[in-house]
Design a protein around this motif. Structure first.
Motif: not given
Length: 603
Positions: A49, A51, A476, A480, A561
């Motif tokens: 992760n 991000q 998810t 992501w 995102s």
């Protein structure tokens, strides 16, 4: 595929970075791989992760992973009972955060559907009222944290406390206020996910519905049906644009370009019409300058409110663009027209019953969209900014007691170690002796700093072990960008060579330009007109540079995102979820970014 083979490396295959062999000592036991659980951990799919945490975690920052994982999971598993998805597990490997979805056993899914429909349905049906109440709760929590103080310990208990028989000492407030701050932090994370899981669940449902009818429809075409919606995340950037326009109108651009922020603001204040501009500048700060240069989840992220040079630099850029005759406003009308056109075209393809379902599902997406973005400002940026500021206030007490040289020292302790150090400090104060930690922590912190520096020089592996047959956890997929297609592209990346990367086609268009790889928000000033921004992830506070860049490429990120949404809003091509962009691409390379296909080519 035998039991010893996996699509990606196993956790046990990942060797410690040279110079950081003891990295596990910095993190809680339940956040690092354990030999006793090797077999179980290797049955799970883990993705990095980056991000939210694009750099190795300092030990105290692990709280972010602990509390966010716990609270995301509690809503999926215990409150909403999302039929196919329980929570998220977190692990740290060589300092980087890895996550794994916890699926619901197939035989239990059907029984959860009625519960989910009843619980989630209530929130969906009462969304505006509940979100309004949510904002009141969050603002109250921000005020509560702002009111927490950590006063220096005196030489003796105040005489007036003796006279009134208070029966307590000055350490009591320190210990109780620290506990209260951490309790507020836990509540912040619970509020964060109160609506967010449902927002992404609405997206997943709408995307699945459209894909079931039109299997070849591009993800970005579906995403365009919810674009052009107002979001608070664009408000700070809009404030900067307004300040740039006002500076030109009031003719204060020359003094505004004087030196650093302090010098420039003083020069403007002394200029004719300057007072009017300063008034507007100060009015914009609360709350819009409570914006982090990063995800907001790292203690090292800078906030505009604490570093005026950052927003002032963006204002100067906007002034330059305006004086050059350029347009700096987002093409909101065009975005909405495109949204309405695509929505109408696909809606017409349904029969009457299908249109009713379509209207209901897309209508829900339009209702939840503002919260899905707006929460980010209230939580990751505003609330977290106050939290980190208060942690530093407390840290200065330990610094004064000799535990470390500067206030950053606390972040190299875990939250459990901080509690131990706090008691060491107050116990020493009470006893009239030096704290034991004064002799121990300087060397420990120096070692941990060196390990984190070594780990930060290595880019993380995007995924570990084998992926599941089907990924259904809403975050998810939507945030992501982890799905079957993404995983296949990551797995094939090693065979593509260094001149080709594949990711998610997040925003349409094709652009060629020079790569500018950013490992830190501090490098934003290096961007030049037309550069292709390459980063692990982007942040809301980067919006002012999207008017300057030609395209964006990220390591991780889904169709919803921040990088994907902002690029669509600014009409820029974007490829997200490449897995390896920051590792394979170097600043100065010539790139072609194809936001229609998700291909990035080194020319």
């Amino acid at each position: 595929m035998n039991e010893h083979t996996s699509l990606f490396p196993r956790p046990s295959d990942v060797a410690p970075v040279a110079g950081a062999e003891d990295w596990k000592e910095m993190y809680p036991y339940y956040m690092v791989p354990q030999p006793e659980l090797k077999e179980q951990d290797e049955q799970k799919f883990w993705f990095c992760n980056s991000q939210h945490w694009p750099a190795p975690l300092r030990p105290f920052e692990t709280m972010q992973l602990e509390y966010s994982g716990k609270t995301l999971s509690q809503y999926n598993t215990r409150q909403w009972m999302i039929p196919p998805a329980n929570g998220i597990e977190g692990r740290i490997i060589n300092g980087y955060v890895y996550m794994s979805m916890v699926p619901v056993p197939p035989e239990e899914i059907e029984a959860r559907i009625p519960e989910f429909m009843q619980r989630a349905g209530y929130y969906f049906q009462n969304w505006p009222r509940l979100v309004e109440a949510w904002e009141v709760k969050v603002r109250g929590l921000i005020d509560e944290m702002e009111a927490i103080t950590f006063d220096a310990l005196p030489e003796s208990i105040p005489m007036e406390w003796v006279v009134e028989g208070k029966g307590l000492d000055n350490t009591t407030d320190i210990m109780e206020n620290w506990d209260n701050l951490l309790n507020c932090f836990h509540r912040v994370w619970q509020y964060h996910f109160e609506f967010l899981n449902l927002g992404y669940a609405a997206y997943v449902d709408f995307f699945a519905f459209i894909k079931s009818q039109f299997p070849t429809i591009p993800d970005q075409a579906v995403a365009k049906m919810v674009q052009g919606v107002d979001s608070l995340l664009f408000r700070p950037d809009d404030e900067l644009k307004a300040l740039a326009k006002l500076a030109i109108k009031l003719d204060v651009t020359a003094p505004l370009g004087t030196g650093d922020a302090d010098a420039a603001l003083a020069a403007v204040a002394a200029a004719p019409n300057g007072a009017e501009w300063i008034e507007a500048w100060e009015a914009a700060q609360d709350p819009w300058f409570n914006l982090s240069t990063g995800s907001g989840l790292l203690s090292s992220d800078k906030r505009w409110i604490d570093h005026f040079d950052i927003p002032l630099g963006y204002i100067r850029d906007y002034i330059g663009q305006l004086q050059a005759g350029e347009t700096i406003d987002r093409p909101v009308d065009d975005l909405r027209a495109e949204r309405d056109r695509i929505t109408a075209e696909y809606r017409e393809l349904f029969d009457e019953e299908g249109q009713a379902a379509f209207d209901q599902k897309i209508g829900l997406c339009h209702v939840v969209f503002p919260y899905v973005e707006d929460h980010n400002f209230f939580i990751e940026h505003w609330s977290m900014g106050v939290f980190w500021r208060k942690v530093r206030e407390f840290s200065r007490l330990l610094q004064a007691a000799g535990f470390y040289e500067d206030e950053e020292g606390l972040f190299y302790m875990t939250r459990v170690e901080v509690r131990e150090a706090m008691f060491d400090m107050v116990n020493a104060f009470s006893s009239g002796v030096e704290p034991v930690g004064k002799a121990i922590w300087p060397a420990k912190i120096a070692k941990r700093k060196a390990m984190l520096e070594a780990m930060g020089k290595e880019r993380p592996i995007p995924a570990l072990n084998n992926p599941p047959e089907q990924i259904e956890e809403p975050f998810t997929i939507m945030l992501w960008g982890i799905n079957d297609e993404t995983i296949a592209k990551w797995a094939a990346a090693s065979e593509q060579g260094d001149d080709k990367l594949s990711g998610m086609a997040a925003s349409p268009g094709v652009v060629e330009g020079t790569a500018r790889v950013l490992q830190s928000p501090d490098q934003l000033g290096e961007l030049e007109k037309g550069d292709i921004l390459v980063a692990s992830v982007t942040a809301p506070s980067w919006a002012p540079v999207f008017g300057k860049i030609g395209a964006a490429v990220t390591d991780i990120g889904g169709i919803m995102s921040h990088a994907a949404i902002v690029c669509r809003e600014y009409g820029l091509p974007a490829v997200t979820g490449t897995g390896f962009a920051t590792a394979k691409i170097k600043t100065g390379m010539k790139l072609r970014v194809d936001g229609n296909t998700g291909e990035v080519t080194v020319l």
